[in-house]
Each structure stands twice: as C-alpha cells, then as structure tokens.
Design a protein around this motif. Structure first.
Motif, PDB file in Angstrom:
ATOM      1  N   UNK A  51       0.902  -1.173   0.116  1.00 41.07           N
ATOM      2  CA  UNK A  51      -0.088   0.192   0.174  1.00 41.07           C
ATOM      3  C   UNK A  51       0.800   1.235  -0.072  1.00 41.07           C
ATOM      4  N   UNK A  52       0.452   2.077  -0.634  1.00 42.61           N
ATOM      5  CA  UNK A  52       1.265   3.477  -0.955  1.00 42.61           C
ATOM      6  C   UNK A  52       1.481   4.176   0.540  1.00 42.61           C
ATOM      7  N   UNK A  53       2.315   5.254   0.416  1.00 44.76           N
ATOM      8  CA  UNK A  53       2.952   5.895   1.787  1.00 44.76           C
ATOM      9  C   UNK A  53       1.619   6.515   2.369  1.00 44.76           C
ATOM     10  N   UNK A  54       1.288   6.289   3.520  1.00 43.17           N
ATOM     11  CA  UNK A  54       0.278   6.993   4.279  1.00 43.17           C
ATOM     12  C   UNK A  54      -1.041   6.525   4.066  1.00 43.17           C
ATOM     13  N   UNK A  55      -1.222   5.127   3.509  1.00 39.65           N
ATOM     14  CA  UNK A  55      -2.835   4.622   3.397  1.00 39.65           C
ATOM     15  C   UNK A  55      -2.889   3.638   4.563  1.00 39.65           C
ATOM     16  N   UNK A  56      -1.995   3.629   5.625  1.00 33.51           N
ATOM     17  CA  UNK A  56      -2.223   2.917   6.708  1.00 33.51           C
ATOM     18  C   UNK A  56      -1.883   1.359   7.051  1.00 33.51           C
ATOM     19  N   UNK A  57      -0.397   1.134   6.410  1.00 31.75           N
ATOM     20  CA  UNK A  57       0.055  -0.383   6.210  1.00 31.75           C
ATOM     21  C   UNK A  57       0.066  -0.690   7.939  1.00 31.75           C
ATOM     22  N   UNK A  58       0.373   0.264   8.775  1.00 33.61           N
ATOM     23  CA  UNK A  58       0.539  -0.153  10.317  1.00 33.61           C
ATOM     24  C   UNK A  58      -0.597  -0.762  10.717  1.00 33.61           C
ATOM     25  N   UNK A  59      -1.715   0.060  10.552  1.00 32.96           N
ATOM     26  CA  UNK A  59      -3.444  -0.205  11.086  1.00 32.96           C
ATOM     27  C   UNK A  59      -3.672  -1.558  10.280  1.00 32.96           C
ATOM     28  N   UNK A  60      -3.273  -1.659   8.983  1.00 32.73           N
ATOM     29  CA  UNK A  60      -3.756  -2.911   8.522  1.00 32.73           C
ATOM     30  C   UNK A  60      -3.106  -3.996   8.819  1.00 32.73           C
TER      31      UNK A  60
END
Length: 872
Positions: A51-60
């Motif tokens: 996922x692109x930068x800032x889309x929330x990979x850590x949340x996901x």
C-alpha cells in the motif's frame, strides 16, 4: 496411471492458508479500504500488502495479525525498521481508544460496544522486544527490529503469525543473499543446521515500494509467503542472464502473466479508489524536484589501462567510477549544500548521503547536526530518528539505507537535500516518500546535487523512476480490473493442458507442434535412424505455459516420472543397433536448498544414464564438452576468485556439458552390428583418420614453451589464438600457463566476463572447441525474436549426424526447440524430424527448416556446369 492422468495430476489446487473473516469481526474504526485489505489478507493467510505511503499499513497489519492470532493461537511477531515502533504503538492505541481526528463520535461509540470488556484482546497494544526471553505473554503481539532477528537474538519460529514491515530494507544487510536467507528462516529453514521445520503458519509482508525494477525482491517475498520457490519463479517467467546470476529479464510474452501472478498474492494499492472507495483525504502533495549539477574536477581524471592520462573525467557510469567521483567532488557538493541551507537556515530538513566521508563532512560543515549511522548504538540511533519525526530538532543527516524505510517525517518536515545521487533506486524512492505521503500538508521540496560526470547516473535514476511509476500503475490497473476476487485471477493464470497437433513439412523434413510423448507414441516402430536431442534439465527451465511442459515439474523425481513415458517410446521408434545422443549438464544446487550452506553439484547426467538404461538403452560413451568457467561463475557465483581465497575447500570446479551416447541393442546380439549398419567409405574415411579418432590422445611435443612477453601488445583475439596453439602443441606445464595468465592480467587484458585462456583438449571425448555462438539463437537475435533458453550448438549436432548416420536417413529430436537438429540434418543430406511443444519456437523452427530445404534444393554454379556437361 496413464500419461493423461499424469498431466492432469500436475494441475495444483489454489493455495489457501487462511479463511474469510466477517465484517462484524473487524474493528469498527477502520476505514473502508483498511477493512477490504484486512479481509483480503486474512482470507489468503500468506499475502503481501503493498500500500502506498500513508494509506495505513501499520493499522492494516495490526488488525490482520490480531485476527490470525485468534485463529492460530500463540504469539505474533511484527518485524520493523528502526524508528518505526512509535508508529505502531500510536496506531494500536488509536484502534483501542478511537483517538484520531478522522474518527467520528458515532464510530467511537461503535468501538466501545465492539470492545466490550475485552479491549486487550480485541485491540491489543504490541510490546517491543529485543530478545525472545522478553516475550512473556504466550499470546502476545510483539515488535522487534530486523537487526534483532538477523543477529540471532530472536528465533521467529517461536511465533505463529509474522508480518514484515518495509522488508525492502533488508537490502541494507548485504544484498539479495542475506535477503533470501532471512526470509527462509521464517519459512522454517535453519541457517546453521540446514534442518527444514514447519514454517510460521500465517505470514505477511508489507511495504510501500516493492521495487518493480528488482524482480528478485518480489520473488523473495513470494518464497517467504510460501507461494512459489525463487528458482521455480525464475524458471516460469524469466530469461536467465548469462553474465549475472541474479539479473533477470522477463519474457515479453509472460509479462502480463507475471504481474497477474504477483497480484494473486500481493495487493498493490496506490489510493482508496483502486478498491472502489473515495480518495477524500488521500491526495499526495506535489513534489518540487530541483536538480543541481556542479562542475567535475578534471584534474582528478585518472588514467586509462595503458597508462595514458585522461584529459576529462570519465562519465561515472560504474559503481567504482561513481564512488571515485563522489570522493573527488565532496568539497564542492558540501559547498552547494550550504548554499541551499542559507535560503532558510531554520527550516526542518533531511540531508541524505551515502558515504561515511560525506557524513563527516556534513558534521564538520554544520556543527551540532544530529546524524544516524551504522556503528551507532541502536537505542541512540532510534531515539534520534524518533526525536526528528516529533519535530524536537530541525535537521537530520542519514543514509537512506538506515532511515529511508518506514519512518514518517511528514508532520514537521517537507524539505530534503540529497548530497549525492546513486544507483540504488529503491533507497532513493523510499527516502523521498519519508516526506511525500498522505497526510503531508505541504508541498515537498527535493534538492539533488550531482556533478557533470554523473549525468548518466542521473538519467538512469530518472529512467528507473519512470519504470517504477509504469509498473505500479500496471498493478493498480490489475486491481481495478479484477478487484479482490481471487477466482478471476486464477482463471487468468490457468495453464493449458493438451495441445492441438500442427505439422509443417517440406523436402527433407517434418516438424510438429505437439507433446513429444504423444507424437513419439504415434510414430512407427523402428523408423528412426538417429536421435539427437538436448533434454530439459529437469526443473531448470520452463519453455511454455503448459502442464505438458517437462520443465513444469515439482522436482527431479517428478521430471523423471514424466520422462518414464517418453524414453520407452524413443527406444521403440529407434532402429535396432542405432544411437540416441543425449545432451545434458549437471545442475548446481544452491546452499540454501541443499541445507549445507554451500553450492553442490547434482549429478543430473548420472540420473539420465540410469533412466535410459532402465528403459532398455545401452550406454556407449560419454563425451565431455568443455565450458567457460568464468561465464559459469557469473551465472552461479559458485567459483569466485575471492571465495577461493577465503576458503579453497569451498570451491568446486567448472561443470562441463556431456553428450551421452546410448545405443538400442541390435536384433542379432551375435556380432553387435546394427540391423542397418552405419557404413563408411574407406576412400573418404581413411585408416589414418581412424587411428587418430580411435586413439585416446593426440598431441605434438612442440619446440619450446610460449614466453609471456610474447603476448605484450596483442589484443584479446590474438592472445586467444596464440594461447590455443600453445596449449595444444606444447608440453603441458600448469604453473607456466598460470604465469602466462598472470602476465595477461597485469596488462589489464584478462576479462572478468569470459575465460580468455582456456585449456585446450586433444582427447576425442573432450570437446573444447564447440563454438557456443553457432546456434539458431544468432538468427533469432538478428531478427529481434525471442531467443531459446538453452540452444543446442551446431557443432555438437553436426558431429553426431556425421558419425552416427548416413545420407538420406532420418534424424529425430523430440525436444526440437528452434529445430536445430532437423535444420542440421537437412544441411547434411539427411531427413530431419522434430517435435516442439512451444508454438512460438515451433513456428520459428519451421521457418528455419524451410529455408534450409530451399537452400539445399538450389543448384550452385558448379552444379549447373556439371549438368550442362552431362547433357552434352
């Protein structure tokens, strides 16, 4: 089972490691695109989130591993770059409390009801650890840095769920070898003992920029997830590079298939609208790119190989030249940096650099600046990164390989200066997106400083940037086309089973597009005079997207199981007493696969002998075909000079090719002659020729040894020919030949891409004079067509046809490829027959055969004069 059942058994079920999750089981504060991506990841069980930068990979990731932990039990491990832990902990608290500006009061109420009295279970906050002893909770979720796993302080196999965040930073640990070894550990491989154990059941990888310019990275992710082995993926999609083992070129006709395959296990999302959701709040800020070219110092231009001084500095197109240019231009580049800083001395700013000398120069020019670097204490380094991301000081100097992955600096910084540029595009693009990312509220300024000698480096960097954007857009289009419906992708990736037979024939040849087992089975018994072929090297290559392809097998045993259907048919169609000449090469087994930690040789040629003997053939001879050891090392990295100096016991030797000569027993065993002997005319095949062919050695004493000084001033072609005569004609002296090679090396003429001074052979069973360039791939390349993966050289085929057949007889190749064997048979006055599964190879091969037949039918001037005399 019959052959059709064998082929049908090749069709694999789609790998499923997870199971669907209901929307009601997801945290209610997730955004729509978060929810869709979590469900897709959990459904697969082992997948990539790109996922692109800032889309929330850590949340996901946090929500994905939470659900998988509830299913698998045990502990969870999320491996992160330095300076990123606070991002995960902050997001974990947001998932528990709903404390975020974009979360509404209604969502917070829903969250409270959903959490109930189990907030620790339904919204756990991970704990950061550096040793396995710190993991006290048997069902805890833990964070750790890549360095911890790399250094053996924590065994990932103690966990049931694992996610790698920004795994691309593994390149900084020593390149692709360490990258793959690290991933293999999560799959259950023990780097010390080589023991294979069950891997972590649930595995995920998340990164914003898996580099489309580096296919090896994507293949390593697939291997980590258990989707496909790196070697299998190379075989299926790529053309190997004969110069570099890990440089891959994707087959043009397989490019879409490759990206569809990647999309089946990895989700590329650039914006929420890729998944059908609104992009509100997800607009990337503009980039203000400023290139600054400064003059090169031509007084440091250096010299050519022959000692001739250079007037101007070379364009820095190689790693060595680029590093030299960086050293020589350091003072000028720092001066330019200071000019840029003077525009706004108090601004928050990142200063990216690559060399330690650059860091020291920055610290000298800007007293008190905060730097992070490799030898720094990890706690000190991470604290510096966190403090800069929180805006506690204005400037940070760092290497992209250290602070370029995972760190979020956009809240207080929107200006970065690159003190230099280089070849590592992934580090470059990651460094830029520390600032340009969703939720950045300012235009991002990027200043890049380079010298006029680095113009080609700058152009290459921009080319890779364009390629990166093109490939990312390709993946986004696939997502928009197929959505998250897996069966739609699987339908696109399904291989063909079976083939419609196509035949092309002419004067002196018949070639067929078909499965060779089915084709040979339909041929008449005892109808072929000679078989010459290069069989597939087990799972080394795939030649077509078909389950019928012999290269599409699981392992050696599976390959030989398919050969068990073909070899008896070859014996049946070959005339009694006649020869089957089989070209093979032993295979190199990487240390990561054999579990020994070093490369070994798999005796594929011995397996070939065993298989053919099992089905009734008799082994007549094994001819050795010498190969170029330098080229082989470039293909496998197995025979390196540096590695030999480190440990001479680790290096093997160059692996030759073999021509295995088998014979079908004649009907009458009393005298051993073939039912139809290959007769030679003694007027053409003299007693002298026979004696030379029959004798084990042929050599001449020569008059003296070659003097190394005699090679001075010669070019490589002249050196090669002179050394060849020396090797064949004079008394062999190993140490003297080494001295010759060392003398050539001192002049700068010893190449690193091929072996110039090759030992020559006078033995009839060792062929050192096979010309690799003499194959139909030369014609393919001249026409701009796809080249064969491993073409059979003309020399081998021509000698077999001349020795083992007579004019007018039929020569068959069941693995025709570009139809080299039928082509050479036509040229030699025989009748050629070939079978090929790949339609593309078949069409090209049929064209070559038609051209050869036409050429043979056209009379020469002397033929015409002879016919005129006979008529008179």
């Amino acid at each position: 089972m019959d052959y059709q059942q064998f082929l049908e058994a090749k069709v694999p079920p789609a790998p499923v490691f997870g199971a669907p999750v209901a929307t009601a089981d997801l945290n209610p504060v997730l955004k729509d695109h978060h929810r869709a991506m979590v469900q897709w990841l959990v459904d697969g069980g082992r997948r990539g989130c790109f996922a692109s930068f800032g889309l929330g990979k850590s949340v996901i990731q946090l929500e994905t591993v939470r659900i998988c932990r509830e299913r698998a039990g045990g502990m969870v491990l999320i491996v992160i770059p330095l300076g990123v832990r606070q991002e995960f902990i902050r997001d974990a608290w947001m998932l528990r409390t709903g404390d975020h500006p974009h979360i509404t009061d209604d969502q917070r109420q829903q969250l409270g009801a959903w959490l109930g009295d189990e907030p620790e279970r339904r919204a756990p906050v991970p704990k950061f650890i550096r040793r396995i002893e710190e993991a006290k909770d048997p069902e805890g979720i833990y964070l750790t840095n890549y360095e911890t796993v790399r250094d053996g302080k924590l065994d990932p196999r103690a966990f049931s769920v694992a996610s790698l965040d920004e795994a691309s930073c593994l390149r900084g640990f020593g390149g692709t070898k360490t990258f793959r070894e690290f991933m293999a550990l999560f799959a259950g491989d023990d780097r010390q003992t080589g023991v294979k154990r069950p891997g972590i059941p649930y595995r995920f990888v998340a990164t914003a920029t898996p580099s489309p310019n580096d296919y090896i990275e994507l293949l390593a992710y697939a291997a980590f997830l258990g989707i496909m082995d790196v070697g299998q993926a190379k075989t299926r999609f790529f053309r190997r590079n004969s110069e570099k083992a890990d440089k891959l070129t994707i087959h043009p006709h397989k490019e879409r298939e490759f990206w569809l395959w990647v999309a089946s296990w990895a989700l590329f999302v650039q914006r929420p609208s890729d998944l059908g959701f609104s992009d509100e709040g997800y607009e990337l800020p503009e980039l203000d790119i400023r290139w600054h070219e400064i003059p090169s110092d031509h007084s440091e231009a250096g010299s050519e190989k022959d000692g001739q001084g250079r007037l101007f500095a070379n364009a820095a197109i190689g790693v060595v030249d680029a590093a030299r240019e960086k050293r020589h231009s350091l003072e000028a580049r720092v001066a330019k940096l200071m000019d840029l800083r003077a525009e706004d001395p108090g601004a928050h700013r990142l200063i990216w650099h690559d060399l330690e000398a650059e860091r020291h120069a920055i610290e000298k020019a800007i007293p008190g600046i905060t730097s992070v670097y490799g030898s720094q204490d990890l706690d000190e380094r991470e604290a510096a990164i966190i403090d800069f991301s929180e805006g506690r000081y204005p400037e940070l100097a760092a290497k992209p390989s250290i602070a370029g992955s995972g760190c979020n600096f956009q809240r207080f910084c929107w200006w970065a200066v690159f003190l230099g540029i280089g070849f590592k595009f992934n580090d470059f693009i990651q460094a830029i997106h520390r600032l340009q990312r969703f939720q950045q509220t300012h235009q991002v300024r990027i200043d890049l400083i380079y010298t006029e000698a680095e113009i080609q480096v700058q152009q290459e960097l921009q080319r890779k940037w364009r390629q990166h954007e093109h490939q990312v857009e390709t993946m986004s289009k696939i997502i928009r086309e197929f959505g998250l419906t897996q069966h739609a992708l699987n339908d696109q990736l399904a291989r063909s089973l079976g083939i419609e037979r196509v035949e092309a024939s002419g004067d002196g040849y018949t070639v067929v597009n078909n499965d060779c087992v089915l084709e040979t089975r339909a041929m008449a018994e005892n109808s072929i005079d000679l078989i010459v072929t290069s069989i597939p090297f087990s799972t080394q290559y795939e030649y077509s997207p078909s389950y019928n392809d012999f290269g599409h097998t699981d392992d050696n045993a599976h390959f030989w199981a398919q050969m068990d259907y073909l070899v008896p048919e070859l014996l049946r169609v070959l005339k009694p007493g006649r020869v089957a000449a089989i070209h093979v090469k032993d295979r190199i087994v990487p240390g990561g696969i054999n579990g020994l930690g070093f490369q070994t040789v798999h005796p594929f040629s011995d397996e070939t002998i065993a298989n053919f003997i099992k089905h009734g053939f008799a082994l007549l001879a094994r001819k050795t075909i010498v190969t170029d050891v330098v080229r082989e090392n470039n293909q496998t990295y197995r025979l390196g000079w540096t590695e030999q100096c480190k440990d001479g016991s680790r290096m093997g030797n160059g692996t030759p090719e073999y021509l295995l000569v088998f014979r079908k027993p004649p009907s009458d065993p009393s005298n051993g002659y073939a039912d139809e002997p290959v007769v030679k005319d003694k007027a053409e095949y003299s007693r002298a020729r026979w004696q030379m062919d029959a004798h084990g050695f042929m050599r001449s004493s020569g008059d003296r040894l070659l003097n190394p000084a005699e090679l001075e001033g010669m070019d490589q072609a002249a050196i090669f020919q002179l050394f060849k005569r020396h090797s064949l004609e004079e008394v062999y002296d190993f140490r003297h030949d080494v001295k010759i090679a060392e003398a050539v090396d001192e002049t700068g003429w010893l190449p690193t891409t091929f072996m110039l001074l090759q030992p020559q052979s006078w033995h009839p069973d060792v062929w050192a004079d096979v010309v690799r360039m003499r194959s139909l791939n030369t014609s393919q390349a001249s026409k701009g067509k796809e080249q064969h993966l491993c073409p059979l050289p003309f020399d081998i085929v021509e000698r077999c046809i001349e020795q083992y057949s007579m004019k007018g007889e039929e020569v068959f190749d069941p693995f025709g490829g570009l139809m080299t064997v039928p082509y050479c048979a036509i040229k030699a006055g025989r009748r050629g027959r070939g079978c090929e599964l790949s339609p593309a190879y078949f069409m090209d091969g049929a064209g070559y055969c038609a051209a050869a037949a036409k050429e043979m039918s056209m009379p020469s001037l002397f033929d015409a004069l002879e016919e005129e005399e006979n008529a008179a």
